[in-house]
Design a protein around this motif. Sequence first.
Motif, PDB file in Angstrom:
ATOM      1  N   GLU A   1       0.675  -1.051   0.336  1.00  0.00           N
ATOM      2  CA  GLU A   1       0.139   0.367   0.191  1.00  0.00           C
ATOM      3  C   GLU A   1       0.949   1.217  -0.367  1.00  0.00           C
ATOM      4  OE1 GLU A   1      -3.455   0.212  -0.666  1.00  0.00           O
ATOM      5  OE2 GLU A   1      -3.856  -2.391  -0.439  1.00  0.00           O
ATOM      6  N   VAL A   2       2.156   1.098   0.932  1.00  0.00           N
ATOM      7  CA  VAL A   2       3.023   2.552   0.359  1.00  0.00           C
ATOM      8  C   VAL A   2       3.092   2.771  -0.841  1.00  0.00           C
ATOM      9  CG1 VAL A   2       5.556   3.392   1.156  1.00  0.00           C
ATOM     10  CG2 VAL A   2       3.937   2.197   3.053  1.00  0.00           C
ATOM     11  N   GLY A   3       3.486   1.252  -1.801  1.00  0.00           N
ATOM     12  CA  GLY A   3       3.993   1.117  -2.612  1.00  0.00           C
ATOM     13  C   GLY A   3       3.072   2.015  -3.875  1.00  0.00           C
ATOM     14  N   GLU A   4       1.799   1.905  -3.359  1.00  0.00           N
ATOM     15  CA  GLU A   4       0.702   2.434  -4.164  1.00  0.00           C
ATOM     16  C   GLU A   4       0.730   3.569  -3.708  1.00  0.00           C
ATOM     17  OE1 GLU A   4      -3.347   0.557  -4.160  1.00  0.00           O
ATOM     18  OE2 GLU A   4      -1.945  -1.972  -4.419  1.00  0.00           O
ATOM     19  N   LEU A   5       1.028   4.147  -2.896  1.00  0.00           N
ATOM     20  CA  LEU A   5       0.627   5.629  -2.684  1.00  0.00           C
ATOM     21  C   LEU A   5       2.103   6.881  -3.449  1.00  0.00           C
ATOM     22  CD1 LEU A   5       0.214   8.627  -1.185  1.00  0.00           C
ATOM     23  CD2 LEU A   5       1.572   7.782   1.142  1.00  0.00           C
TER      24      LEU A   5
ATOM     25  N   ALA B   1      -5.901  13.797  -4.925  1.00  0.00           N
ATOM     26  CA  ALA B   1      -6.511  14.095  -4.387  1.00  0.00           C
ATOM     27  C   ALA B   1      -7.601  12.836  -3.360  1.00  0.00           C
ATOM     28  CB  ALA B   1      -6.981  15.220  -3.182  1.00  0.00           C
ATOM     29  N   ALA B   2      -8.666  12.373  -4.068  1.00  0.00           N
ATOM     30  CA  ALA B   2      -8.881  10.941  -3.346  1.00  0.00           C
ATOM     31  C   ALA B   2      -8.679   9.732  -3.708  1.00  0.00           C
ATOM     32  CB  ALA B   2     -10.239  11.193  -4.848  1.00  0.00           C
ATOM     33  N   ARG B   3      -7.326   9.924  -4.493  1.00  0.00           N
ATOM     34  CA  ARG B   3      -6.734   8.566  -4.668  1.00  0.00           C
ATOM     35  C   ARG B   3      -5.183   8.538  -3.995  1.00  0.00           C
ATOM     36  NH1 ARG B   3      -6.636  10.402 -10.537  1.00  0.00           N
ATOM     37  NH2 ARG B   3      -4.208  11.046  -9.990  1.00  0.00           N
ATOM     38  N   ILE B   4      -4.749   9.322  -3.652  1.00  0.00           N
ATOM     39  CA  ILE B   4      -3.879   9.326  -2.628  1.00  0.00           C
ATOM     40  C   ILE B   4      -4.769   8.846  -1.376  1.00  0.00           C
ATOM     41  CG2 ILE B   4      -2.392  11.493  -1.045  1.00  0.00           C
ATOM     42  CD1 ILE B   4      -1.858  12.524  -3.818  1.00  0.00           C
ATOM     43  N   ARG B   5      -5.799   9.773  -1.155  1.00  0.00           N
ATOM     44  CA  ARG B   5      -6.871   9.643   0.354  1.00  0.00           C
ATOM     45  C   ARG B   5      -7.019   8.141   0.478  1.00  0.00           C
ATOM     46  NH1 ARG B   5     -12.077   9.858   2.311  1.00  0.00           N
ATOM     47  NH2 ARG B   5     -12.304  10.676   4.015  1.00  0.00           N
ATOM     48  N   ALA B   6      -7.306   7.703  -0.389  1.00  0.00           N
ATOM     49  CA  ALA B   6      -7.359   6.339  -0.215  1.00  0.00           C
ATOM     50  C   ALA B   6      -6.838   5.673   0.090  1.00  0.00           C
ATOM     51  CB  ALA B   6      -8.237   5.572  -1.819  1.00  0.00           C
ATOM     52  N   GLU B   7      -5.402   6.058  -0.624  1.00  0.00           N
ATOM     53  CA  GLU B   7      -4.161   4.950  -0.300  1.00  0.00           C
ATOM     54  C   GLU B   7      -3.671   5.390   1.010  1.00  0.00           C
ATOM     55  OE1 GLU B   7      -3.474   2.803  -1.793  1.00  0.00           O
ATOM     56  OE2 GLU B   7      -3.895   3.392  -3.947  1.00  0.00           O
ATOM     57  N   LEU B   8      -3.529   5.961   1.529  1.00  0.00           N
ATOM     58  CA  LEU B   8      -3.209   6.785   3.043  1.00  0.00           C
ATOM     59  C   LEU B   8      -4.182   6.077   4.537  1.00  0.00           C
ATOM     60  CD1 LEU B   8      -2.336  10.513   2.910  1.00  0.00           C
ATOM     61  CD2 LEU B   8      -1.289   9.038   3.464  1.00  0.00           C
ATOM     62  N   GLY B   9      -5.572   6.000   3.185  1.00  0.00           N
ATOM     63  CA  GLY B   9      -6.592   5.012   4.766  1.00  0.00           C
ATOM     64  C   GLY B   9      -5.738   3.835   4.167  1.00  0.00           C
ATOM     65  N   ASP B  10      -5.750   3.269   3.230  1.00  0.00           N
ATOM     66  CA  ASP B  10      -5.179   1.804   3.415  1.00  0.00           C
ATOM     67  C   ASP B  10      -3.772   1.717   4.016  1.00  0.00           C
ATOM     68  OD1 ASP B  10      -7.458   1.144   1.478  1.00  0.00           O
ATOM     69  OD2 ASP B  10      -5.864   0.779  -0.083  1.00  0.00           O
TER      70      ASP B  10
END
Length: 118
Positions: free
Chosen positions: A36-40, A62-71
Amino acid sequence: MREIGELAERLREFAAERDWEQFHTPKNLAMALTGEVGELVAELQWLTPEESLKVRDDPEAAARIRAELGDVFIYLTRLADLLGVDLMQAASDKLEDSRRRYDPESYRGSARKAPPLS
């Protein structure tokens, strides 16, 4: 602000409802966290430093980054819960350690690494 303990409990329930505890070993959770850090990182990888500071102004990015931070936060919280680590205490302890290692007078504006504490 919700407490990390509340999130940890919700994640325990989520895993139990799906019989996923068998897969939630420290190794597997750490590997999932790394993924997940890799996806971020992939969301920011080819941006200039200036562009990376402006992603919050792009609703889709911003939405994609927010989702990755959530993961990332979910896997980190689940791993800490499984290992019995209080994340707030661990972060507080680490900050205090960094305060001792990186005094403002010696490290202001510097990216150099401090030597280990003895």
